[in-house]
Scaffold this active site. Structure first.
Site, PDB file in Angstrom:
ATOM      1  N   HIS A 152       0.804  -1.220   0.000  1.00 34.23           N
ATOM      2  CA  HIS A 152       0.000   0.000   0.000  1.00 34.23           C
ATOM      3  C   HIS A 152       0.840   1.274   0.000  1.00 34.23           C
ATOM      4  CE1 HIS A 152      -2.640  -3.165   1.683  1.00 34.23           C
ATOM      5  NE2 HIS A 152      -3.450  -2.668   0.768  1.00 34.23           N
ATOM      6  N   GLY A 153       2.158   1.129  -0.157  1.00 32.54           N
ATOM      7  CA  GLY A 153       3.008   2.294  -0.349  1.00 32.54           C
ATOM      8  C   GLY A 153       3.529   2.988   0.889  1.00 32.54           C
TER       9      GLY A 153
END
Length: 187
Positions: A152-153
């Protein structure tokens, strides 16, 4: 009638009471032993199994980790990152204004006193439990030079503190101690 008189006489002298007391004490004792015998298996099954106890701590030789390198180890079936920070990484982590961080912690708080070059963290992203990149050779470290979670970064800095992305907290620092200059015990 004589029999009843001897029973009444025995009761008055206390012989009948003593016999009754003995039977009561024996019955209560028997019930107590039976209760303990029934509870022991229930309580003992709650104790951790042998394989869990074996994984409660692990010792790792860190002598081969050069400055700037990191390794992945396993503790309690979860990945652990052990990183030997370079002086540049340490100074970059110390320059960050802690008050601007989502989960404010200094590098000093996240490392062992006298061993600030050794950063030991759980390799589990605090967002949804993915394993971040950055501990292996050639892996993406993110824009802050620490770890990058590809799910999800989330981006972590060189002190494994959350700097960007959805993760709410820094990578967790597990309980650890240095057995010697080259061995660390986690757990």
């Amino acid at each position: 009638m004589a029999e009843q008189a001897s029973i009444a006489e025995a009761t008055m002298t206390g012989e009948g009471v003593r016999r009754r007391d003995f039977i009561n004490i024996a019955a209560v004792s028997f019930a107590g032993v039976g209760g303990l015998a029934a509870l022991y298996p229930l309580i003992s099954q709650m104790a951790p199994s042998a394989d869990v106890l074996a994984e409660s701590s692990t010792e790792i030789d860190i002598s081969a980790i050069a400055p700037g390198q990191a390794i992945k180890a396993v503790w309690r079936k979860q990945p652990v990152f052990i990183r030997n920070l370079t002086p540049e990484e340490i100074s970059a982590a110390e320059k960050v204004d802690v008050s601007t961080l989502r989960d404010p912690e200094t590098l000093e708080k996240r490392t062992t006193a006298g061993k600030t070059n050794w950063l030991i963290t759980m390799g589990v992203c605090t967002h949804l439990g993915c394993v971040p990149l950055g501990a292996g050779e050639g892996e993406v470290k993110g824009e802050f030079g620490g770890y990058f979670c590809p799910c999800h970064g989330s981006v972590y800095d060189t002190a494994a503190r959350i700097r960007k992305g959805p993760a709410p907290k820094n990578l967790e620092v597990p309980p650890h101690e240095f057995s010697s200059d080259t061995v660390v015990k986690i757990g």
